[in-house]
Design an enzyme around this catalytic site. Sequence first.
Site, PDB file in Angstrom:
ATOM      1  CD  GLU A 116      13.831  87.656  26.724  1.00 23.17           C
ATOM      2  OE1 GLU A 116      14.246  87.935  25.600  1.00 23.17           O
ATOM      3  OE2 GLU A 116      14.517  87.062  27.563  1.00 23.17           O
ATOM      4  CG  HIS A 176      17.590  85.815  29.973  1.00 23.00           C
ATOM      5  ND1 HIS A 176      17.348  84.479  29.769  1.00 23.00           N
ATOM      6  CD2 HIS A 176      17.400  86.431  28.784  1.00 23.00           C
ATOM      7  CE1 HIS A 176      17.022  84.298  28.491  1.00 23.00           C
ATOM      8  NE2 HIS A 176      17.055  85.472  27.871  1.00 23.00           N
ATOM      9  CB  SER A 193      11.414  83.012  18.280  1.00 26.70           C
ATOM     10  OG  SER A 193      11.908  81.854  18.956  1.00 26.70           O
ATOM     11  N   GLY A 219      14.344  80.808  21.875  1.00 28.82           N
ATOM     12  CA  GLY A 219      15.208  79.857  21.187  1.00 28.82           C
ATOM     13  C   GLY A 219      14.459  78.678  20.586  1.00 28.82           C
ATOM     14  N   GLY A 227      17.773  87.289  20.873  1.00 31.21           N
ATOM     15  CA  GLY A 227      18.845  86.339  21.166  1.00 31.21           C
ATOM     16  C   GLY A 227      19.512  85.881  19.878  1.00 31.21           C
ATOM     17  N   GLY A 228      19.089  84.716  19.373  1.00 30.55           N
ATOM     18  CA  GLY A 228      19.723  84.086  18.213  1.00 30.55           C
ATOM     19  C   GLY A 228      19.971  85.025  17.039  1.00 30.55           C
ATOM     20  CD  GLU A 261      18.618  81.660  28.001  1.00 32.34           C
ATOM     21  OE1 GLU A 261      19.655  82.348  27.970  1.00 32.34           O
ATOM     22  OE2 GLU A 261      17.870  81.518  27.002  1.00 32.34           O
ATOM     23  CG  ASN A 291      20.999  87.963  25.919  1.00 34.85           C
ATOM     24  OD1 ASN A 291      22.209  87.809  26.131  1.00 34.85           O
ATOM     25  ND2 ASN A 291      20.072  87.322  26.610  1.00 34.85           N
ATOM     26  CD1 TRP A 292      24.969  89.639  20.727  1.00 29.68           C
ATOM     27  CD2 TRP A 292      27.215  89.678  20.867  1.00 29.68           C
ATOM     28  NE1 TRP A 292      25.438  90.608  19.865  1.00 29.68           N
ATOM     29  CE2 TRP A 292      26.808  90.651  19.933  1.00 29.68           C
ATOM     30  CE3 TRP A 292      28.580  89.527  21.121  1.00 29.68           C
ATOM     31  CZ2 TRP A 292      27.719  91.464  19.253  1.00 29.68           C
ATOM     32  CZ3 TRP A 292      29.486  90.337  20.453  1.00 29.68           C
ATOM     33  CH2 TRP A 292      29.061  91.290  19.517  1.00 29.68           C
ATOM     34  CE  LYS A 293      19.395  84.141  24.829  1.00 28.06           C
ATOM     35  NZ  LYS A 293      18.276  83.211  24.750  1.00 28.06           N
TER      36      LYS A 293
HETATM   37  P1  13P Z   1      15.858  84.068  21.022  1.00 25.82           P
HETATM   38  O1  13P Z   1      15.693  85.360  20.238  1.00 25.82           O
HETATM   39  O2  13P Z   1      17.021  83.242  20.562  1.00 25.82           O
HETATM   40  O3  13P Z   1      14.574  83.310  21.099  1.00 25.82           O
HETATM   41  O4  13P Z   1      16.230  84.487  22.511  1.00 25.82           O
HETATM   42  C1  13P Z   1      15.460  85.450  23.145  1.00 25.82           C
HETATM   43  C2  13P Z   1      16.161  85.844  24.390  1.00 25.82           C
HETATM   44  O5  13P Z   1      16.240  85.056  25.315  1.00 25.82           O
HETATM   45  C3  13P Z   1      16.763  87.169  24.457  1.00 25.82           C
HETATM   46  O6  13P Z   1      17.161  87.477  25.752  1.00 25.82           O
END
Ligand code: 13P
Length: 254
Positions: free
Chosen positions: A170, A98, A216, A176, A237-238, A100, A9-11
């Site tokens: 998650e 998600h 993470s 993050g 994510g990251g 977020e 997920n590149w956000k």
């Molecule tokens: P991180 O891997 O950056 O913690 O993010 C997880 C995430 O929200 C994937 O959708």
Amino acid sequence: MRKKIIAGNWKMNTTREQAEILGSEVVNMVADEVNSDALVVIAPPFVHLSLVGKHVLPHPNVYLGAQNCSQHEKGAYTGEISVEILQSVGVEYIILGHSERREHAGETNEVLAAKVDSVIAGEITPIFCCGESLEVREAGTEIDFVSKQLTESLFHLSAEDLKKVVIAYEPIWAIGTGKTASSQQAQDMHAALRAHLAGKYGQDVANEISILYGGSVKPANAEELFGQPDVDGGLVGGASLKSRDFVDIVKSMA
Ligand code: 13P
């Protein structure tokens, strides 16, 4: 057998140029280095879907994902993107709910139930996200909280449609933050969610649902997380923004 899936997920990251480089690097590295049956999903920002799709679509094990969609079919919804539009550029997975989006866009379990319906009707696979805050975990009510997210957004589905859903657990406190859930915490929640699905749909159906862990995930912890019996992959994510790290995570799933 349930599918093993690693989704990136590149956000809200990557310019056009960065997206093209990252997408092509991931696809080339997966082609050269990965020979497992794990599926890889890449979810760039909407505007880069076609560009990244040029690299992703020819590869049989790498799929194009979107980070959200509208629950509405079409029409006067300025700024929204429909399932049909996403389908027309080759999207096969859509991340829904998600944390977020729940936090910043006010998505409720009810809205997400409608989004799940639209995505399934469009023959795309929803990756339905769930997870608790630190406050909920500290109160010890995380299993009830996350189970309710599933009940309210998924339990109206028929067993046949539920089997089309991928779930991503998650925990918000692990997203993050660099603070991963321990493999035991992940396994305990995944097993509880599978039991919750089994309570409604029966064990055979529950056994077919892929439950991914997100929060993470990195090359250093992926193998242990993915080694848990109820962890069927990851939503990253990251670390999905670095091709080397992401592909190393994919290789941990083998
Ligand atoms: P991180 O891997 O950056 O913690 O993010 C997880 C995430 O929200 C994937 O959708």
